[in-house]
Motif scaffolding. Sequence first.
Motif, PDB file in Angstrom:
ATOM      1  N   GLU A   2       0.856  -1.185   0.000  1.00  0.00           N
ATOM      2  CA  GLU A   2       0.000   0.000   0.000  1.00  0.00           C
ATOM      3  C   GLU A   2       0.890   1.232   0.000  1.00  0.00           C
ATOM      4  OE1 GLU A   2      -2.699  -0.124   3.271  1.00  0.00           O
ATOM      5  OE2 GLU A   2      -3.798  -1.839   2.480  1.00  0.00           O
ATOM      6  N   PHE A   3       0.429   2.274  -0.681  1.00  0.00           N
ATOM      7  CA  PHE A   3       1.204   3.492  -0.802  1.00  0.00           C
ATOM      8  C   PHE A   3       0.545   4.624  -0.033  1.00  0.00           C
ATOM      9  CE2 PHE A   3       2.241   0.942  -4.490  1.00  0.00           C
ATOM     10  CZ  PHE A   3       3.634   0.991  -4.468  1.00  0.00           C
ATOM     11  N   ASN A   4       1.357   5.342   0.762  1.00  0.00           N
ATOM     12  CA  ASN A   4       0.960   6.556   1.462  1.00  0.00           C
ATOM     13  C   ASN A   4      -0.336   6.393   2.249  1.00  0.00           C
ATOM     14  OD1 ASN A   4       1.263   9.157   2.303  1.00  0.00           O
ATOM     15  ND2 ASN A   4       0.322  10.064   0.497  1.00  0.00           N
ATOM     16  N   ASN A   5      -0.388   5.395   3.124  1.00  0.00           N
ATOM     17  CA  ASN A   5      -1.600   5.190   3.906  1.00  0.00           C
ATOM     18  C   ASN A   5      -1.459   5.669   5.349  1.00  0.00           C
ATOM     19  OD1 ASN A   5       0.049   3.267   4.985  1.00  0.00           O
ATOM     20  ND2 ASN A   5      -1.338   1.552   4.641  1.00  0.00           N
ATOM     21  N   MET A   6      -0.249   5.995   5.786  1.00  0.00           N
ATOM     22  CA  MET A   6       0.034   6.529   7.125  1.00  0.00           C
ATOM     23  C   MET A   6      -0.469   5.624   8.254  1.00  0.00           C
ATOM     24  SD  MET A   6       1.832   9.106   6.415  1.00  0.00           S
ATOM     25  CE  MET A   6       1.987   9.958   7.946  1.00  0.00           C
ATOM     26  N   GLN A   7      -0.526   4.325   8.013  1.00  0.00           N
ATOM     27  CA  GLN A   7      -0.856   3.343   9.038  1.00  0.00           C
ATOM     28  C   GLN A   7       0.267   2.315   9.062  1.00  0.00           C
ATOM     29  OE1 GLN A   7      -4.623   1.710   8.009  1.00  0.00           O
ATOM     30  NE2 GLN A   7      -5.725   3.608   8.378  1.00  0.00           N
ATOM     31  N   THR A   8       0.367   1.565  10.146  1.00  0.00           N
ATOM     32  CA  THR A   8       1.433   0.575  10.243  1.00  0.00           C
ATOM     33  C   THR A   8       0.976  -0.609  11.087  1.00  0.00           C
ATOM     34  OG1 THR A   8       3.766   0.284  10.701  1.00  0.00           O
ATOM     35  CG2 THR A   8       2.538   1.616  12.262  1.00  0.00           C
ATOM     36  N   SER A   9       1.742  -1.670  11.035  1.00  0.00           N
ATOM     37  CA  SER A   9       1.473  -2.849  11.848  1.00  0.00           C
ATOM     38  C   SER A   9       2.804  -3.425  12.299  1.00  0.00           C
ATOM     39  CB  SER A   9       0.693  -3.888  11.036  1.00  0.00           C
ATOM     40  OG  SER A   9       1.483  -4.374   9.974  1.00  0.00           O
ATOM     41  N   GLY A  10       2.766  -4.355  13.213  1.00  0.00           N
ATOM     42  CA  GLY A  10       3.985  -4.977  13.712  1.00  0.00           C
ATOM     43  C   GLY A  10       4.747  -5.736  12.639  1.00  0.00           C
ATOM     44  N   VAL A  11       4.020  -6.425  11.774  1.00  0.00           N
ATOM     45  CA  VAL A  11       4.654  -7.173  10.684  1.00  0.00           C
ATOM     46  C   VAL A  11       5.329  -6.207   9.716  1.00  0.00           C
ATOM     47  CG1 VAL A  11       4.220  -8.727   8.756  1.00  0.00           C
ATOM     48  CG2 VAL A  11       3.007  -9.060  10.900  1.00  0.00           C
ATOM     49  N   SER A  12       4.668  -5.104   9.421  1.00  0.00           N
ATOM     50  CA  SER A  12       5.243  -4.105   8.522  1.00  0.00           C
ATOM     51  C   SER A  12       6.517  -3.505   9.105  1.00  0.00           C
ATOM     52  CB  SER A  12       4.223  -3.006   8.243  1.00  0.00           C
ATOM     53  OG  SER A  12       4.782  -2.017   7.439  1.00  0.00           O
ATOM     54  N   ILE A  13       6.539  -3.242  10.390  1.00  0.00           N
ATOM     55  CA  ILE A  13       7.733  -2.706  11.046  1.00  0.00           C
ATOM     56  C   ILE A  13       8.883  -3.702  10.930  1.00  0.00           C
ATOM     57  CG2 ILE A  13       8.707  -2.048  13.276  1.00  0.00           C
ATOM     58  CD1 ILE A  13       5.939  -0.894  13.964  1.00  0.00           C
ATOM     59  N   CYS A  14       8.612  -4.978  11.141  1.00  0.00           N
ATOM     60  CA  CYS A  14       9.661  -6.004  11.021  1.00  0.00           C
ATOM     61  C   CYS A  14      10.194  -6.104   9.595  1.00  0.00           C
ATOM     62  CB  CYS A  14       9.131  -7.357  11.481  1.00  0.00           C
ATOM     63  SG  CYS A  14       8.836  -7.453  13.239  1.00  0.00           S
ATOM     64  N   VAL A  15       9.313  -6.078   8.604  1.00  0.00           N
ATOM     65  CA  VAL A  15       9.744  -6.165   7.204  1.00  0.00           C
ATOM     66  C   VAL A  15      10.590  -4.953   6.829  1.00  0.00           C
ATOM     67  CG1 VAL A  15       8.928  -6.134   4.818  1.00  0.00           C
ATOM     68  CG2 VAL A  15       7.847  -7.641   6.476  1.00  0.00           C
ATOM     69  N   HIS A  16      10.168  -3.759   7.215  1.00  0.00           N
ATOM     70  CA  HIS A  16      10.924  -2.553   6.903  1.00  0.00           C
ATOM     71  C   HIS A  16      12.261  -2.531   7.639  1.00  0.00           C
ATOM     72  CE1 HIS A  16       8.143   0.024   4.478  1.00  0.00           C
ATOM     73  NE2 HIS A  16       7.309  -0.932   4.854  1.00  0.00           N
ATOM     74  N   THR A  17      12.316  -3.086   8.841  1.00  0.00           N
ATOM     75  CA  THR A  17      13.576  -3.173   9.582  1.00  0.00           C
ATOM     76  C   THR A  17      14.556  -4.089   8.874  1.00  0.00           C
ATOM     77  OG1 THR A  17      12.414  -2.788  11.666  1.00  0.00           O
ATOM     78  CG2 THR A  17      14.604  -3.779  11.802  1.00  0.00           C
ATOM     79  N   ILE A  18      14.091  -5.214   8.374  1.00  0.00           N
ATOM     80  CA  ILE A  18      14.959  -6.143   7.645  1.00  0.00           C
ATOM     81  C   ILE A  18      15.461  -5.510   6.349  1.00  0.00           C
ATOM     82  CG2 ILE A  18      14.974  -8.343   6.394  1.00  0.00           C
ATOM     83  CD1 ILE A  18      13.010  -9.350   8.608  1.00  0.00           C
ATOM     84  N   ILE A  19      14.586  -4.795   5.638  1.00  0.00           N
ATOM     85  CA  ILE A  19      14.993  -4.104   4.410  1.00  0.00           C
ATOM     86  C   ILE A  19      16.032  -3.027   4.733  1.00  0.00           C
ATOM     87  CG2 ILE A  19      14.212  -2.596   2.542  1.00  0.00           C
ATOM     88  CD1 ILE A  19      11.524  -4.094   2.659  1.00  0.00           C
TER      89      ILE A  19
END
Length: 69
Positions: free
Chosen positions: A33-50
Amino acid sequence: MADWAPVLIGVLLFVLLSPGLLFQLPGKGRAVEFNNMQTSGVSICVHTIIFFGLITILLVAVGISINIG
């Protein structure tokens, strides 16, 4: 002389890879998703790995160095 590459690259990647700011991987309803200004725990983990992968590649493997002064 101080090496400013880790600081500048870290800040740039942090801003670009903040979940929900430009994109979110995985999104709440879709895979990306693009520019939605929401987040989740899974998304935080994926972005941390990237983030970790990109900063490791740029600083260690490629060896980017910025010396000022």
